[in-house]
Design an enzyme around this catalytic site. Sequence first.
Site, PDB file in Angstrom:
ATOM      1  N   ARG A 103       0.844  -1.212   0.000  1.00  0.00           N
ATOM      2  CA  ARG A 103       0.000   0.000   0.000  1.00  0.00           C
ATOM      3  C   ARG A 103       0.873   1.254   0.000  1.00  0.00           C
ATOM      4  NH1 ARG A 103      -2.264  -3.591  -0.718  1.00  0.00           N
ATOM      5  NH2 ARG A 103      -4.222  -4.432   0.026  1.00  0.00           N
ATOM      6  N   SER A 110     -10.653   0.227   3.695  1.00  0.00           N
ATOM      7  CA  SER A 110      -9.804   0.044   4.885  1.00  0.00           C
ATOM      8  C   SER A 110      -9.273   1.403   5.328  1.00  0.00           C
ATOM      9  CB  SER A 110      -8.622  -0.868   4.565  1.00  0.00           C
ATOM     10  OG  SER A 110      -9.098  -2.086   4.075  1.00  0.00           O
ATOM     11  N   GLU A 124      -4.402   4.510   6.402  1.00  0.00           N
ATOM     12  CA  GLU A 124      -4.190   4.226   4.973  1.00  0.00           C
ATOM     13  C   GLU A 124      -4.734   5.389   4.143  1.00  0.00           C
ATOM     14  OE1 GLU A 124      -5.242   0.195   3.332  1.00  0.00           O
ATOM     15  OE2 GLU A 124      -6.245   1.393   1.795  1.00  0.00           O
TER      16      GLU A 124
HETATM   17  C1  LIG Z   1     -15.486   0.561  -0.418  1.00  0.00           C
HETATM   18  C2  LIG Z   1     -13.990   0.736  -0.677  1.00  0.00           C
HETATM   19  C3  LIG Z   1     -13.191  -0.374  -0.839  1.00  0.00           C
HETATM   20  C4  LIG Z   1     -11.820  -0.226  -1.086  1.00  0.00           C
HETATM   21  N1  LIG Z   1     -11.063  -1.356  -1.249  1.00  0.00           N
HETATM   22  C5  LIG Z   1      -9.740  -1.239  -1.489  1.00  0.00           C
HETATM   23  C6  LIG Z   1      -8.929  -2.412  -1.681  1.00  0.00           C
HETATM   24  O1  LIG Z   1      -9.402  -3.542  -1.652  1.00  0.00           O
HETATM   25  N2  LIG Z   1      -7.609  -2.237  -1.905  1.00  0.00           N
HETATM   26  C7  LIG Z   1      -7.036  -0.999  -1.976  1.00  0.00           C
HETATM   27  O2  LIG Z   1      -5.810  -0.920  -2.198  1.00  0.00           O
HETATM   28  N3  LIG Z   1      -7.768   0.128  -1.796  1.00  0.00           N
HETATM   29  C8  LIG Z   1      -9.098   0.034  -1.567  1.00  0.00           C
HETATM   30  N4  LIG Z   1      -9.857   1.166  -1.377  1.00  0.00           N
HETATM   31  C9  LIG Z   1      -9.197   2.485  -1.420  1.00  0.00           C
HETATM   32  C10 LIG Z   1      -9.302   3.189  -2.804  1.00  0.00           C
HETATM   33  O3  LIG Z   1     -10.257   2.567  -3.598  1.00  0.00           O
HETATM   34  C11 LIG Z   1      -7.979   3.184  -3.556  1.00  0.00           C
HETATM   35  O4  LIG Z   1      -6.966   3.767  -2.788  1.00  0.00           O
HETATM   36  C12 LIG Z   1      -8.070   3.943  -4.889  1.00  0.00           C
HETATM   37  O5  LIG Z   1      -6.924   3.706  -5.673  1.00  0.00           O
HETATM   38  C13 LIG Z   1      -8.257   5.444  -4.715  1.00  0.00           C
HETATM   39  O6  LIG Z   1      -8.545   5.988  -5.985  1.00  0.00           O
HETATM   40  P1  LIG Z   1      -9.178   7.414  -6.131  1.00  0.00           P
HETATM   41  O7  LIG Z   1      -9.196   7.734  -7.588  1.00  0.00           O
HETATM   42  O8  LIG Z   1     -10.483   7.459  -5.429  1.00  0.00           O
HETATM   43  O9  LIG Z   1      -8.097   8.319  -5.403  1.00  0.00           O
HETATM   44  P2  LIG Z   1      -8.356   9.559  -4.410  1.00  0.00           P
HETATM   45  O10 LIG Z   1      -9.018   9.057  -3.179  1.00  0.00           O
HETATM   46  O11 LIG Z   1      -8.992  10.657  -5.153  1.00  0.00           O
HETATM   47  O12 LIG Z   1      -6.854   9.931  -4.058  1.00  0.00           O
HETATM   48  C14 LIG Z   1      -6.067   9.067  -3.270  1.00  0.00           C
HETATM   49  C15 LIG Z   1      -4.624   9.559  -3.283  1.00  0.00           C
HETATM   50  O13 LIG Z   1      -4.087   9.435  -4.597  1.00  0.00           O
HETATM   51  C16 LIG Z   1      -3.696  10.728  -5.117  1.00  0.00           C
HETATM   52  N5  LIG Z   1      -4.055  10.733  -6.537  1.00  0.00           N
HETATM   53  C17 LIG Z   1      -5.277  10.459  -7.075  1.00  0.00           C
HETATM   54  N6  LIG Z   1      -5.208  10.512  -8.413  1.00  0.00           N
HETATM   55  C18 LIG Z   1      -3.919  10.849  -8.713  1.00  0.00           C
HETATM   56  C19 LIG Z   1      -3.209  11.081  -9.934  1.00  0.00           C
HETATM   57  N7  LIG Z   1      -3.796  10.953 -11.137  1.00  0.00           N
HETATM   58  N8  LIG Z   1      -1.907  11.423  -9.858  1.00  0.00           N
HETATM   59  C20 LIG Z   1      -1.274  11.553  -8.669  1.00  0.00           C
HETATM   60  N9  LIG Z   1      -1.895  11.342  -7.473  1.00  0.00           N
HETATM   61  C21 LIG Z   1      -3.187  11.002  -7.516  1.00  0.00           C
HETATM   62  C22 LIG Z   1      -4.470  11.731  -4.294  1.00  0.00           C
HETATM   63  O14 LIG Z   1      -3.841  12.996  -4.279  1.00  0.00           O
HETATM   64  C23 LIG Z   1      -4.489  11.049  -2.935  1.00  0.00           C
HETATM   65  O15 LIG Z   1      -3.253  11.231  -2.281  1.00  0.00           O
HETATM   66  C24 LIG Z   1     -11.241   1.054  -1.147  1.00  0.00           C
HETATM   67  C25 LIG Z   1     -12.066   2.189  -0.986  1.00  0.00           C
HETATM   68  C26 LIG Z   1     -13.428   2.031  -0.761  1.00  0.00           C
HETATM   69  C27 LIG Z   1     -14.295   3.253  -0.626  1.00  0.00           C
END
Ligand SMILES: Cc1cc2nc3c(=O)[nH]c(=O)nc-3n(C[C@H](O)[C@H](O)[C@H](O)COP(=O)(O)OP(=O)(O)OC[C@H]3O[C@@H](n4cnc5c(N)ncnc54)[C@H](O)[C@@H]3O)c2cc1C
Length: 345
Positions: A168, A242, A338
């Site tokens: 992670r 998480s 996380e």
């Molecule tokens: C119900 C649920 C289940 C989940 N299950 C998992 C799982 O099984 N495994 C897991 O690893 N995660 C899980 N997550 C967490 C999440 O889905 C991941 O971390 C996902 O990759 C976040 O994507 P996002 O586009 O929403 O990023 P955001 O939440 O918008 O951003 C997260 C971080 O990434 C940065 N970021 C976003 N886009 C970019 C970009 N293009 N360039 C540079 N930085 C960027 C942001 O600045 C921030 O620091 C879960 C979340 C939820 C709500």
Amino acid sequence: MIRHDVQLQKLNTFGLPSVAESYLPLTDVSQLRGDAFKSTPALVLGSGSNLLLRDSVPGLTVHVLLGGVEELGPGGADAGAKKVGKGDVLLRVGGGVDWNQLVRYTLDRGLSGMENLVLIPGTVGASPVQNIGAYGAEVANVIAAVHVWEYGHGARTLSPEACDFGYRDSRFKREPGRFLITGVDFRLRKEADSVNTTYGAINTELARLQVEKPTPADVALAVTNIRRSKLPDWFFLGNSGSFFKNPVVELSVLEKIRETHPGAPSYAIDPAHVKLPAGWLIDRSGLKGAREGPVGTYAKQALVMVNHGGATGADILAFSERVQRAVREKFGVGLEREVRLVPEE
Ligand SMILES: Cc1cc2nc3c(=O)[nH]c(=O)nc-3n(C[C@H](O)[C@H](O)[C@H](O)COP(=O)(O)OP(=O)(O)OC[C@H]3O[C@@H](n4cnc5c(N)ncnc54)[C@H](O)[C@@H]3O)c2cc1C
């Protein structure tokens, strides 16, 4: 076009109210050459599924909406990317593409490599940031190259080694604000029999589905069923998956815990370290399904914090600190968030 005082409540899966001082929807890489990008943005936003937003985000929020999925021919990856082997397919995908839609796209074409990561919310551009992982797989396994905009330098392509992926974790997480991920190249397999079923629960579910020789689509179905039974749908109950990482501790810490909890679960990391399931630690600290006003832990999975309605980022932060204190007092183990707190403390 930059807008001001934009409400982000519908742009984060916790459903937290938060006002961005300035907001730019990024739909074309050429926008990165404009004046707005002379300094680092306060927040690069994907789908907001791994964020804990406070009431306001000072500075510029850049919402990554870059689309596109393209199949590259052999040798089509930029310099620095891993070589494309026989039987591999290389996809170049825009940073704003929805992760789960991409997984479905690969499954429809019989490609393997992403099936264990089905149903994870978020964008492709965010997937390398915390090296998303689930059910025995992580995205680093299929990344061939990451295309970034580096503030102060411009466009670059990073090899997987240069991303320094960990559990992670990646350099993108450790150096927030330095890179904006514009796209990712993925290396997938055409062979349908190269699925990964090392995670025990997948085999149990495949047996229940009476599947003997699983295809990537079978594994994705098994993972979908498991996830739906354990995790709340953020659309109905705000959450960020998480909330804490599973802590990695020295073996002696596990041995001490097992003096009072002989069945304490753990996963071996190396001869001297184990990973402890944070959900179990929270559960045994008496906080599974606990609630304080609009905030709580999910009744079926204590590692998930939920917004029962009307919570602010401050409410969630305060409750999460209560959880951290309880686990530290009970087991002497620290829990690290996380999710990313924005703005940082
Ligand atoms: C119900 C649920 C289940 C989940 N299950 C998992 C799982 O099984 N495994 C897991 O690893 N995660 C899980 N997550 C967490 C999440 O889905 C991941 O971390 C996902 O990759 C976040 O994507 P996002 O586009 O929403 O990023 P955001 O939440 O918008 O951003 C997260 C971080 O990434 C940065 N970021 C976003 N886009 C970019 C970009 N293009 N360039 C540079 N930085 C960027 C942001 O600045 C921030 O620091 C879960 C979340 C939820 C709500």
